[in-house]
Design a protein around this motif. Structure first.
Motif, PDB file in Angstrom:
ATOM      1  N   PRO A 112       6.254  73.849  26.907  1.00  0.00           N
ATOM      2  CA  PRO A 112       6.395  75.249  27.335  1.00  0.00           C
ATOM      3  C   PRO A 112       7.577  75.976  26.699  1.00  0.00           C
ATOM      4  CG  PRO A 112       6.947  73.744  29.131  1.00  0.00           C
ATOM      5  CD  PRO A 112       6.318  72.922  28.052  1.00  0.00           C
ATOM      6  N   ARG A 113       8.659  75.257  26.387  1.00  0.00           N
ATOM      7  CA  ARG A 113       9.817  75.916  25.774  1.00  0.00           C
ATOM      8  C   ARG A 113       9.486  76.411  24.365  1.00  0.00           C
ATOM      9  NH1 ARG A 113      14.369  75.105  28.789  1.00  0.00           N
ATOM     10  NH2 ARG A 113      14.203  73.516  30.432  1.00  0.00           N
ATOM     11  N   ARG A 114       8.767  75.607  23.621  1.00  0.00           N
ATOM     12  CA  ARG A 114       8.374  76.045  22.281  1.00  0.00           C
ATOM     13  C   ARG A 114       7.417  77.227  22.364  1.00  0.00           C
ATOM     14  NH1 ARG A 114       4.110  75.739  19.454  1.00  0.00           N
ATOM     15  NH2 ARG A 114       3.090  74.300  20.919  1.00  0.00           N
ATOM     16  N   VAL A 115       6.471  77.156  23.306  1.00  0.00           N
ATOM     17  CA  VAL A 115       5.524  78.254  23.493  1.00  0.00           C
ATOM     18  C   VAL A 115       6.268  79.550  23.821  1.00  0.00           C
ATOM     19  CG1 VAL A 115       3.694  79.142  25.003  1.00  0.00           C
ATOM     20  CG2 VAL A 115       3.600  76.785  24.184  1.00  0.00           C
ATOM     21  N   ALA A 116       7.260  79.456  24.695  1.00  0.00           N
ATOM     22  CA  ALA A 116       8.042  80.638  25.072  1.00  0.00           C
ATOM     23  C   ALA A 116       8.764  81.225  23.869  1.00  0.00           C
ATOM     24  CB  ALA A 116       9.039  80.282  26.172  1.00  0.00           C
ATOM     25  N   ASP A 117       9.396  80.368  23.071  1.00  0.00           N
ATOM     26  CA  ASP A 117      10.134  80.856  21.901  1.00  0.00           C
ATOM     27  C   ASP A 117       9.200  81.499  20.883  1.00  0.00           C
ATOM     28  OD1 ASP A 117      12.530  80.027  22.967  1.00  0.00           O
ATOM     29  OD2 ASP A 117      12.513  78.085  21.938  1.00  0.00           O
ATOM     30  N   ASP A 118       8.027  80.893  20.691  1.00  0.00           N
ATOM     31  CA  ASP A 118       7.059  81.455  19.733  1.00  0.00           C
ATOM     32  C   ASP A 118       6.581  82.835  20.184  1.00  0.00           C
ATOM     33  OD1 ASP A 118       7.276  79.202  18.198  1.00  0.00           O
ATOM     34  OD2 ASP A 118       5.378  78.308  18.861  1.00  0.00           O
ATOM     35  N   LEU A 119       6.331  82.987  21.484  1.00  0.00           N
ATOM     36  CA  LEU A 119       5.844  84.272  21.990  1.00  0.00           C
ATOM     37  C   LEU A 119       6.940  85.340  21.968  1.00  0.00           C
ATOM     38  CD1 LEU A 119       3.582  83.085  24.938  1.00  0.00           C
ATOM     39  CD2 LEU A 119       2.840  84.262  22.858  1.00  0.00           C
ATOM     40  N   LEU A 120       8.159  84.947  22.256  1.00  0.00           N
ATOM     41  CA  LEU A 120       9.265  85.905  22.178  1.00  0.00           C
ATOM     42  C   LEU A 120       9.369  86.470  20.766  1.00  0.00           C
ATOM     43  CD1 LEU A 120      11.991  84.077  24.290  1.00  0.00           C
ATOM     44  CD2 LEU A 120      10.864  86.230  24.891  1.00  0.00           C
ATOM     45  N   ALA A 121       9.221  85.604  19.761  1.00  0.00           N
ATOM     46  CA  ALA A 121       9.278  86.057  18.380  1.00  0.00           C
ATOM     47  C   ALA A 121       8.072  86.921  18.039  1.00  0.00           C
ATOM     48  CB  ALA A 121       9.351  84.858  17.440  1.00  0.00           C
ATOM     49  N   GLN A 122       6.891  86.509  18.478  1.00  0.00           N
ATOM     50  CA  GLN A 122       5.661  87.235  18.168  1.00  0.00           C
ATOM     51  C   GLN A 122       5.652  88.634  18.762  1.00  0.00           C
ATOM     52  OE1 GLN A 122       2.104  85.149  19.370  1.00  0.00           O
ATOM     53  NE2 GLN A 122       0.790  86.926  19.079  1.00  0.00           N
ATOM     54  N   PHE A 123       6.236  88.778  19.945  1.00  0.00           N
ATOM     55  CA  PHE A 123       6.200  90.063  20.638  1.00  0.00           C
ATOM     56  C   PHE A 123       7.505  90.839  20.506  1.00  0.00           C
ATOM     57  CE2 PHE A 123       2.598  87.937  22.403  1.00  0.00           C
ATOM     58  CZ  PHE A 123       1.700  88.946  22.712  1.00  0.00           C
ATOM     59  N   GLY A 124       8.330  90.466  19.544  1.00  0.00           N
ATOM     60  CA  GLY A 124       9.536  91.221  19.253  1.00  0.00           C
ATOM     61  C   GLY A 124      10.582  91.190  20.343  1.00  0.00           C
ATOM     62  N   LEU A 125      10.665  90.067  21.064  1.00  0.00           N
ATOM     63  CA  LEU A 125      11.600  89.959  22.184  1.00  0.00           C
ATOM     64  C   LEU A 125      12.602  88.819  22.004  1.00  0.00           C
ATOM     65  CD1 LEU A 125       9.052  90.468  25.106  1.00  0.00           C
ATOM     66  CD2 LEU A 125      10.814  92.087  24.396  1.00  0.00           C
ATOM     67  N   ALA A 126      12.671  88.264  20.805  1.00  0.00           N
ATOM     68  CA  ALA A 126      13.538  87.100  20.579  1.00  0.00           C
ATOM     69  C   ALA A 126      14.996  87.411  20.915  1.00  0.00           C
ATOM     70  CB  ALA A 126      13.408  86.623  19.139  1.00  0.00           C
ATOM     71  N   ASP A 127      15.474  88.583  20.526  1.00  0.00           N
ATOM     72  CA  ASP A 127      16.871  88.942  20.771  1.00  0.00           C
ATOM     73  C   ASP A 127      17.161  89.174  22.253  1.00  0.00           C
ATOM     74  OD1 ASP A 127      17.355  88.759  18.087  1.00  0.00           O
ATOM     75  OD2 ASP A 127      17.160  90.912  17.712  1.00  0.00           O
ATOM     76  N   ALA A 128      16.112  89.474  23.032  1.00  0.00           N
ATOM     77  CA  ALA A 128      16.289  89.758  24.456  1.00  0.00           C
ATOM     78  C   ALA A 128      15.843  88.609  25.342  1.00  0.00           C
ATOM     79  CB  ALA A 128      15.508  91.014  24.837  1.00  0.00           C
ATOM     80  N   GLY A 129      15.445  87.492  24.739  1.00  0.00           N
ATOM     81  CA  GLY A 129      14.883  86.388  25.513  1.00  0.00           C
ATOM     82  C   GLY A 129      15.826  85.803  26.537  1.00  0.00           C
ATOM     83  N   ALA A 130      17.134  85.841  26.267  1.00  0.00           N
ATOM     84  CA  ALA A 130      18.111  85.255  27.188  1.00  0.00           C
ATOM     85  C   ALA A 130      18.613  86.238  28.234  1.00  0.00           C
ATOM     86  CB  ALA A 130      19.282  84.687  26.392  1.00  0.00           C
ATOM     87  N   ARG A 131      18.145  87.472  28.163  1.00  0.00           N
ATOM     88  CA  ARG A 131      18.561  88.487  29.132  1.00  0.00           C
ATOM     89  C   ARG A 131      17.640  88.504  30.341  1.00  0.00           C
ATOM     90  NH1 ARG A 131      18.295  93.662  25.578  1.00  0.00           N
ATOM     91  NH2 ARG A 131      17.917  94.525  27.665  1.00  0.00           N
ATOM     92  N   ARG A 132      18.203  88.866  31.492  1.00  0.00           N
ATOM     93  CA  ARG A 132      17.368  89.048  32.676  1.00  0.00           C
ATOM     94  C   ARG A 132      16.415  90.222  32.469  1.00  0.00           C
ATOM     95  NH1 ARG A 132      20.863  88.075  38.219  1.00  0.00           N
ATOM     96  NH2 ARG A 132      21.386  85.877  37.847  1.00  0.00           N
ATOM     97  N   VAL A 133      15.216  90.066  32.985  1.00  0.00           N
ATOM     98  CA  VAL A 133      14.194  91.091  32.809  1.00  0.00           C
ATOM     99  C   VAL A 133      14.597  92.401  33.483  1.00  0.00           C
ATOM    100  CG1 VAL A 133      11.786  91.687  33.319  1.00  0.00           C
ATOM    101  CG2 VAL A 133      12.365  89.397  32.504  1.00  0.00           C
TER     102      VAL A 133
END
Length: 255
Positions: A112-133
Motif C-alpha cells: 500500500p505504501r508504494r501504491v500511495a506514492d505512485d498515486l500521489l505522483a500521478q495526481f500531482g500531489l507528491a509535494d503535498a503528500g506529507a501534509r494534512r488534508v
C-alpha cells in the motif's frame, strides 16, 4: 446495443413515498468509455448512481455492472467499482499519503505504501503528500478523492458531479484526470448538470429528465435532433473562464 456493456440498465424505477424519482430508465455504457448522465438538480442522477453502486435498491427494473446484477450480486458489484460522490470523502486529520495507504489496506492491495506514492505522483500531489488534508485546497482534495477511487484498478468508476464547487483551474485538472483514466481502459459513468463538462468528456451522453432518459447518443447524434445551424460571421470575444485562466497564469498550460 452493446452485447457486453460495462453497465446495462433496463426499466429502472425508484420512488420515495409519493415522489417518483425514476420512472423507467434505460441505457448501456460501453467498456472503457466515458458516459455522461446529464440532468438538472432533482432529475434523479444521484439515485441512479446509488442504485448502480448497491447503496439503494430499485423498486423495479434491472441493472448490471461488469456483468453482475446489482440486486442479486451486490458483493461482486462492489468488487468491480469505485464511487466518488459530490463531496470529497477524505479524512482531514490524516495526510494525503495516509489517506491513500488506509484505502489501499482496506482494499487489501499489495504494498500500500508504494501504491500511495505512485498515486500521489500521478495526481500531482507528491509535494503535498506529507501534509494534512485539512490544509489542501478544494481542487487538491478532489484529486486525492479521485486517486483513492483508483486504488485497486477498478474496472468501473462512478463520478457523481465530481467538479461541484471547484474553481476553473481545479475543474480542468479533474477533467484531465478523467480523460487519463478512460484512456487507460477504465469505464466511467459521470453525472453532471454542467453542459460543457459533458461536451468535453463524454463519448456518449444521456439526458435524464423527470425520471426518464429523454435523449441519448454521441454529441454529434444529439446535435442532429436540432434544426441545422445558421452560418453567421461574428466577432468572438474571450470567455470569462479564458480571461480568468490567462490572468492567473494558467491559460498557456491549458491550451
Amino acid at each position: 446495443m452493446d452485447q457486453n456493456p460495462a453497465i446495462r440498465v433496463r426499466g429502472l424505477q425508484k420512488s420515495f413515498q409519493q415522489l417518483h424519482v425514476l420512472t423507467g430508465v434505460d441505457f448501456d455504457v460501453a467498456r472503457g468509455s466515458v458516459f455522461a448522465l446529464l440532468g438538472s438538480n432533482g432529475a434523479g442522477k444521484t439515485t441512479v448512481v446509488r442504485i448502480l453502486s448497491t447503496l439503494l435498491r430499485p423498486d423495479d427494473g434491472t441493472a448490471t455492472v461488469n456483468g453482475c446484477d446489482v440486486v442479486a450480486q451486490p458483493a461482486r458489484v462492489r468488487e468491480s467499482i469505485s464511487l466518488t460522490g459530490q463531496f470529497a470523502a477524505v479524512d482531514e486529520i490524516l495526510t494525503g499519503r495516509e489517506n491513500l495507504i488506509m484505502v489501499a489496506r482496506l482494499r487489501r492491495v499489495p504494498d500500500p505504501r508504494r501504491v500511495a506514492d505512485d498515486l500521489l505522483a500521478q495526481f500531482g500531489l507528491a509535494d503535498a503528500g506529507a501534509r494534512r488534508v485539512a490544509t489542501y485546497s478544494g481542487g487538491m482534495r478532489r484529486r486525492l478523492d479521485i486517486a483513492m477511487s483508483f486504488i485497486g484498478d477498478p474496472p468501473v468508476i462512478f463520478l457523481d458531479e465530481p467538479t461541484t464547487g471547484l474553481d476553473p483551474e481545479a475543474r480542468l485538472e479533474v477533467w484531465k484526470m478523467i480523460r487519463d483514466l478512460a484512456g487507460g481502459g477504465t469505464t466511467i459513468l459521470l453525472t453532471t448538470q454542467h453542459l460543457e463538462e459533458a461536451e468535453k468528456l463524454a463519448d456518449r451522453i444521456a439526458i435524464l429528465h423527470r425520471g426518464t432518459i429523454i435523449a441519448s447518443g454521441t454529441l454529434a447524434e444529439l446535435r442532429e435532433l436540432l434544426p441545422p445551424a445558421r452560418v453567421e460571421y461574428v466577432e468572438t470575444q474571450p470567455t470569462l473562464e479564458e480571461i480568468f485562466l490567462a490572468t492567473v497564469g494558467g491559460g498557456e498550460a491549458q491550451r
